[in-house]
Design an enzyme around this catalytic site. Structure first.
Site, PDB file in Angstrom:
ATOM      1  CG  HIS A 147      -2.221   0.676   1.004  1.00  0.00           C
ATOM      2  ND1 HIS A 147      -2.681   1.692   1.806  1.00  0.00           N
ATOM      3  CD2 HIS A 147      -3.164   0.511   0.045  1.00  0.00           C
ATOM      4  CE1 HIS A 147      -3.859   2.115   1.381  1.00  0.00           C
ATOM      5  NE2 HIS A 147      -4.168   1.411   0.301  1.00  0.00           N
ATOM      6  CE  LYS A 149      -1.623   4.639  -1.719  1.00  0.00           C
ATOM      7  NZ  LYS A 149      -2.226   4.092  -0.488  1.00  0.00           N
ATOM      8  CG  ASP A 154      19.270  10.340  -9.066  1.00  0.00           C
ATOM      9  OD1 ASP A 154      19.302   9.252  -9.668  1.00  0.00           O
ATOM     10  OD2 ASP A 154      19.103  11.434  -9.628  1.00  0.00           O
TER      11      ASP A 154
END
Length: 207
Positions: A147, A149, A154
């Site tokens: 779940h 996000k 880099d």
């Protein structure tokens, strides 16, 4: 600043937990057999319209007219060495295209997504586009949801929030998207992504 970051992280985790699968579904106004044409998307230009921008933190609210999609797409386009994505729902054509282009430039792109979400028609197509480009993808095999996000670029920039990488999240939902460059926060996100990527008991490669 550390206290502010701690409070922000708690808020982000709360918002992430509250998002729903239904609200993340993308709506295309074309037949399903023509979905692939959406990946020939427009090229965004940089535009910083963050609701809040303090040292090391930028916050965006889509329904306030602050679309995170061009922000994230530009961050991916500016990547040099690595781009690690852990995202529950990934269907936005511009973000998919940015990942493919980054991979073609030689950036090490890795994607982790949710097993069940990867099975729906639109996300399955996005996954196939990434796989055909040579980008490795893993999904969770544990019974819970993947779940997160989160994107780490880099090892210097991390994004998080409730925002899924879909058009619905950009146009319809109440969401939050946060860009953070605090080194400690970014390191924590990178460490967690690496842990998940190497956890062969709970994550498996998509073939």
């Amino acid at each position: 600043m550390k206290k502010f970051l701690s409070l922000l992280l708690i808020l982000i985790l709360f918002l992430t937990a509250c998002s729903t699968t239904i609200s993340d579904q993308i709506r295309y106004d074309v037949p399903s057999h023509k979905v692939q044409h959406n990946y020939q998307s427009r090229d965004y230009k940089s535009k910083d319209n963050a609701a809040v921008s303090v040292k090391g933190i930028q916050v965006y609210f889509p329904r306030a007219g602050q679309d995170p999609a061009p922000v994230l797409a530009n961050l991916i386009k500016q990547s040099h060495s690595s781009c690690d994505v852990a995202i529950y729902s990934l269907t936005n054509p511009d973000i998919v295209k940015a990942l493919v282009e980054a991979h073609k430039r030689g950036v090490n792109v890795r994607v982790i997504t949710d097993r069940k979400e990867a099975e729906n028609k639109v996300q399955k197509h996005a996954v196939n586009v990434l796989l055909m480009a040579g980008i490795p993808i893993k999904v969770n095999t544990h019974p819970g949801l993947m779940h997160l996000k989160m994107t780490v670029i880099d090892g210097k920039t991390a994004t998080t929030g409730s925002y899924n990488y879909t058009r619905a999240a950009s146009k319809e939902n109440d969401e939050m998207f946060v860009v953070i460059t605090d080194p400690n926060f970014v390191e924590a996100c990178q460490t967690e992504f690496d842990r998940m990527w190497t956890d062969n008991e709970n994550f498996a490669a998509v073939r």
